[in-house]
Design a protein around this motif. Structure first.
Motif, PDB file in Angstrom:
ATOM      1  N   VAL A   1       0.013 -22.848  29.157  1.00 21.00           N
ATOM      2  CA  VAL A   1       1.467 -22.989  29.040  1.00 21.00           C
ATOM      3  C   VAL A   1       2.106 -22.997  30.431  1.00 21.00           C
ATOM      4  CG1 VAL A   1       3.581 -21.787  28.349  1.00 21.00           C
ATOM      5  CG2 VAL A   1       1.719 -22.058  26.712  1.00 21.00           C
ATOM      6  N   ALA A   2       1.679 -22.084  31.296  1.00 19.28           N
ATOM      7  CA  ALA A   2       2.273 -21.973  32.630  1.00 19.28           C
ATOM      8  C   ALA A   2       1.836 -23.100  33.560  1.00 19.28           C
ATOM      9  CB  ALA A   2       1.916 -20.626  33.248  1.00 19.28           C
ATOM     10  N   ALA A   3       0.695 -23.717  33.267  1.00 17.58           N
ATOM     11  CA  ALA A   3       0.139 -24.729  34.173  1.00 17.58           C
ATOM     12  C   ALA A   3       0.857 -26.073  34.078  1.00 17.58           C
ATOM     13  CB  ALA A   3      -1.349 -24.920  33.892  1.00 17.58           C
ATOM     14  N   HIS A   4       1.569 -26.322  32.986  1.00 17.67           N
ATOM     15  CA  HIS A   4       2.230 -27.615  32.783  1.00 17.67           C
ATOM     16  C   HIS A   4       3.731 -27.392  32.611  1.00 17.67           C
ATOM     17  CE1 HIS A   4      -1.965 -28.199  31.515  1.00 17.67           C
ATOM     18  NE2 HIS A   4      -1.817 -29.418  32.004  1.00 17.67           N
ATOM     19  N   GLN A   5       4.522 -27.924  33.529  1.00 20.32           N
ATOM     20  CA  GLN A   5       5.961 -27.712  33.498  1.00 20.32           C
ATOM     21  C   GLN A   5       6.641 -28.561  32.426  1.00 20.32           C
ATOM     22  OE1 GLN A   5       7.129 -28.399  37.682  1.00 20.32           O
ATOM     23  NE2 GLN A   5       7.620 -26.223  37.748  1.00 20.32           N
ATOM     24  N   VAL A   6       7.779 -28.076  31.971  1.00 18.70           N
ATOM     25  CA  VAL A   6       8.638 -28.827  31.058  1.00 18.70           C
ATOM     26  C   VAL A   6       9.595 -29.664  31.899  1.00 18.70           C
ATOM     27  CG1 VAL A   6      10.457 -28.637  29.323  1.00 18.70           C
ATOM     28  CG2 VAL A   6       8.475 -27.106  29.229  1.00 18.70           C
TER      29      VAL A   6
END
Length: 205
Positions: free
Chosen positions: A150-155
């Motif tokens: 979740v933290a590795a891929h930004q929105v």
């Protein structure tokens, strides 16, 4: 002179009235859309934002899985994945940003679990995952992968702004003292609250 003043007042009042009517119409339309969305979700058993089971459908499946695991003597674990600081995300990026964050978490969870695991949107900022035939150690491994991915891929927002989503995960395993799905989820919720408290203590240390 008085006629001009009266006309100006009338025009101002008319503009104010049109604004009020527009707001009322917008709110009614928004309410109608929300009601339609809720009706569709109830009919399909799916949360339209995330594509996961909605809460009531998930709870029904959870009860089934708990009963099945108890009868067969199989392991069963559950994860509650909570988005950190959701209120701050909504305040800074708007509710659309919060929706994108929840959708991102749902997508990550779906890609990291098995086909027969059960996922659902549990609340406005939580995703729940049932892991059949999984002990607590296995559930912890899944939770760690979810947190990292979740933290590795930004929105990314439409205007190009980006932000990182972080989650905290609570977990519980089916045990002899667990009578039903509600007990199992309450145990996971307690685990989640303790994990959130530890995170906040670490942030302020």
């Amino acid at each position: 002179m008085l006629h001009s003043i009266a006309l100006a007042v009338w025009i101002a009042a008319l503009g104010w009235l049109m604004t009020i009517l527009a707001i009322i119409g917008w709110r009614r339309e928004k309410l109608a859309r929300r009601q339609l969305r809720t009706a569709i979700e109830q009919r399909l058993g799916i949360d339209l934002l995330t594509g996961l089971a909605h809460r009531s459908a998930f709870l029904a499946q959870a009860e089934h899985e708990v009963n099945r695991s108890q009868r067969a003597g199989h392991a069963l674990s559950v994860l509650l994945v909570d988005i950190d600081d959701m209120r701050a995300l909504n305040a800074h990026y708007g509710h659309h940003g919060g929706d994108l964050a929840l959708r991102h978490v749902g997508t990550v969870c779906r890609t990291l679990v098995r086909d027969f695991d059960v996922l659902g949107r549990f609340s406005s900022e939580e995703v729940a995952i049932l892991l059949p035939d999984t002990r607590l150690e296995g559930a912890r491994s899944v939770a760690e992968r979810i947190i990292e991915t979740v933290a590795a891929h930004q929105v990314v927002l439409e205007d190009g702004r980006r932000f990182t989503v972080r989650v905290t995960v609570g977990m519980a395993e089916l045990a002899s003292e667990v009578e039903d799905a509600e007990d199992l989820l309450l145990a996971a919720d307690g685990s989640l609250k303790r994990a959130i408290e530890r995170r906040r203590e670490n942030e302020t240390a």
